[in-house]
Design a protein around this motif. Structure first.
Motif, PDB file in Angstrom:
ATOM      1  N   THR A 322     -12.437  -2.929 -13.714  1.00  0.00           N
ATOM      2  CA  THR A 322     -12.079  -4.339 -13.718  1.00  0.00           C
ATOM      3  C   THR A 322     -11.365  -4.871 -12.614  1.00  0.00           C
ATOM      4  O   THR A 322     -11.529  -5.810 -11.926  1.00  0.00           O
ATOM      5  N   THR A 323     -10.376  -3.834 -12.181  1.00  0.00           N
ATOM      6  CA  THR A 323      -9.323  -4.161 -11.129  1.00  0.00           C
ATOM      7  C   THR A 323      -9.739  -4.368  -9.982  1.00  0.00           C
ATOM      8  O   THR A 323      -9.720  -5.060  -9.343  1.00  0.00           O
ATOM      9  N   TYR A 325     -13.057  -4.777  -9.255  1.00  0.00           N
ATOM     10  CA  TYR A 325     -14.121  -5.620  -9.176  1.00  0.00           C
ATOM     11  C   TYR A 325     -13.068  -6.749  -8.887  1.00  0.00           C
ATOM     12  O   TYR A 325     -13.708  -7.832  -7.959  1.00  0.00           O
ATOM     13  N   LEU A 326     -12.097  -7.222  -9.303  1.00  0.00           N
ATOM     14  CA  LEU A 326     -11.499  -8.352  -9.192  1.00  0.00           C
ATOM     15  C   LEU A 326     -10.707  -8.420  -7.930  1.00  0.00           C
ATOM     16  O   LEU A 326     -10.742  -9.321  -7.306  1.00  0.00           O
ATOM     17  N   LYS A 328     -12.008  -6.927  -5.118  1.00  0.00           N
ATOM     18  CA  LYS A 328     -13.004  -7.124  -4.039  1.00  0.00           C
ATOM     19  C   LYS A 328     -13.150  -8.734  -4.128  1.00  0.00           C
ATOM     20  O   LYS A 328     -13.582  -9.324  -3.148  1.00  0.00           O
ATOM     21  N   THR A 329     -13.379  -9.274  -5.280  1.00  0.00           N
ATOM     22  CA  THR A 329     -13.791 -10.677  -5.598  1.00  0.00           C
ATOM     23  C   THR A 329     -12.794 -11.639  -4.730  1.00  0.00           C
ATOM     24  O   THR A 329     -12.997 -12.663  -4.099  1.00  0.00           O
ATOM     25  N   CYS A 330     -11.646 -11.434  -4.929  1.00  0.00           N
ATOM     26  CA  CYS A 330     -10.497 -11.955  -4.222  1.00  0.00           C
ATOM     27  C   CYS A 330     -10.351 -11.959  -2.738  1.00  0.00           C
ATOM     28  O   CYS A 330     -10.328 -12.784  -1.895  1.00  0.00           O
ATOM     29  N   LEU A 332     -13.163 -11.366  -0.881  1.00  0.00           N
ATOM     30  CA  LEU A 332     -14.224 -12.156  -0.452  1.00  0.00           C
ATOM     31  C   LEU A 332     -13.936 -13.503  -0.384  1.00  0.00           C
ATOM     32  O   LEU A 332     -14.600 -14.166   0.572  1.00  0.00           O
ATOM     33  N   LYS A 333     -13.344 -13.975  -1.308  1.00  0.00           N
ATOM     34  CA  LYS A 333     -12.953 -15.488  -1.234  1.00  0.00           C
ATOM     35  C   LYS A 333     -12.071 -15.862  -0.318  1.00  0.00           C
ATOM     36  O   LYS A 333     -12.104 -17.202   0.292  1.00  0.00           O
ATOM     37  N   THR A 334     -11.160 -14.935   0.123  1.00  0.00           N
ATOM     38  CA  THR A 334     -10.051 -15.334   1.348  1.00  0.00           C
ATOM     39  C   THR A 334     -10.894 -15.153   2.892  1.00  0.00           C
ATOM     40  O   THR A 334     -10.702 -15.663   3.544  1.00  0.00           O
TER      41      THR A 334
END
Length: 334
Positions: A322-323, A325-326, A328-330, A332-334
């Motif tokens: 979960t950590t 995944y979160l 990686k998501t952050c 990609l957004k930046t």
């Protein structure tokens, strides 16, 4: 001068009656005649049953010897030679002695130690009958006449009965290899058995008052403990030796005399006197028992801990996934 047939028959029928005359007069002379109510009672008072039988036998003998009966037996009537009859009588006498010994020794069981000489004697008489001594036809004739002449074969049946009784009693385990005397182990056991019973009897007589009041056998238990333990240990050793000597034969027993003696002693010790022998290995027995009782507890506890550890690993792995995944998501957004 020749007599006709009716006259001869009357004289032959009068002969047995004439034989009774001297005996009747002797009974009268001795005062045996009493006032009775029937002729049958008079004859019974004058002559005993044995005397009547003797008179009858004597009458028949005189009839045959006086040429009033048959001169000789028919040639086809079977009969035994004197040698065969002697062998048969020897076997009969030996069988009667052994049968009486077996019955007298049935309770308490003393078959092997009391009757083994008689059993050997019967076996020897049977060998004399069945074994052809020499090459004479008479010896073969005796074996055929006594063992195979009829459907019943009484001599064979009786011999097989003695052999089967001896085998079921396992008497060979009480005797030496030659079966001529009791073995040393059997003599030692029987001596200890007699000593143990003597100890029981001695202390029972000494505490007769307490027996009648409270049935207290504490004196027997305390003073005869060593004798009982020694007897029990000797019996266990005899069982082990018997199992080692008869490995190929399953279910072998000691001779019935030894087994019955031990059973009697154990019943007296446990049931009648309510005694017990403390075990010298108490601590190891308790330790093993506790270990066996705790085995299920250890099993279930280890299973529970192992399952909890697996749950923790799964939670930790899920948290890491979960950590990541979160993160990686952050990124990609930046």
């Amino acid at each position: 001068m020749e007599l006709d047939a009716p006259v001869a028959w009357r004289r032959s029928s009068l002969l047995p009656r004439l034989l009774l005359v001297p005996l009747l007069w002797s009974g009268l002379a001795l005062g045996a005649l009493a006032v009775v109510s029937s002729p049958h009672r008079v004859l019974h008072d004058l002559l005993s049953e044995q005397q009547l039988l003797e008179v009858e036998d004597l009458s028949l003998t005189l009839l045959q010897g006086g040429r009033l009966g048959p001169l000789s037996l028919p040639p086809d009537l079977p009969d035994l030679d004197p040698e065969c009859r002697e062998l048969l009588l020897d076997f009969a006498n030996s069988s009667a002695e052994l049968t009486g010994c077996l019955v007298r020794s049935a309770r308490p069981v003393r078959l092997c130690q009391t009757c083994y000489p008689l059993f050997q004697q019967v076996a020897s008489k049977m060998d004399n009958i069945s074994r052809a001594v020499g090459n004479t036809s008479e010896s073969h004739s005796c074996a055929r006449s006594l063992l195979m002449a009829d459907r019943m074969q009484i001599v064979v049946i009786l011999s097989e009965f003695f052999n089967s009784t001896w085998q079921k009693a396992n008497c060979a385990n009480c005797l030496t290899n030659t079966s001529e005397e009791l073995s040393n182990s059997t003599l030692n056991f029987l001596s200890l058995f007699n000593q143990t019973l003597a100890c029981f009897e001695h202390y029972l007589q000494g505490s007769i008052h307490s027996l009648m009041q409270l049935r207290n056998y504490s004196e027997v238990c305390k003073n005869c403990r060593e004798a009982y333990k020694t007897l029990s240990n000797v019996y266990s050793e005899m069982q082990k030796m018997n199992e080692l000597e008869n490995k190929a034969e399953s279910g072998t027993h000691l001779c019935i005399d030894v087994e019955d003696a031990m059973n009697i002693t154990r019943k007296l010790w446990s049931r009648t006197f309510n005694c017990s022998v403390p075990c010298s290995d108490t601590v190891p027995v308790i330790a093993v028992s506790v270990f066996i009782l705790f085995l299920p507890v250890v099993f279930y506890l280890s299973s529970f801990l192992h399952s909890e550890q697996k749950k923790r690993k799964l939670i930790l792995r899920k948290f890491l996934f979960t950590t990541i995944y979160l993160a990686k998501t952050c990124i990609l957004k930046t």
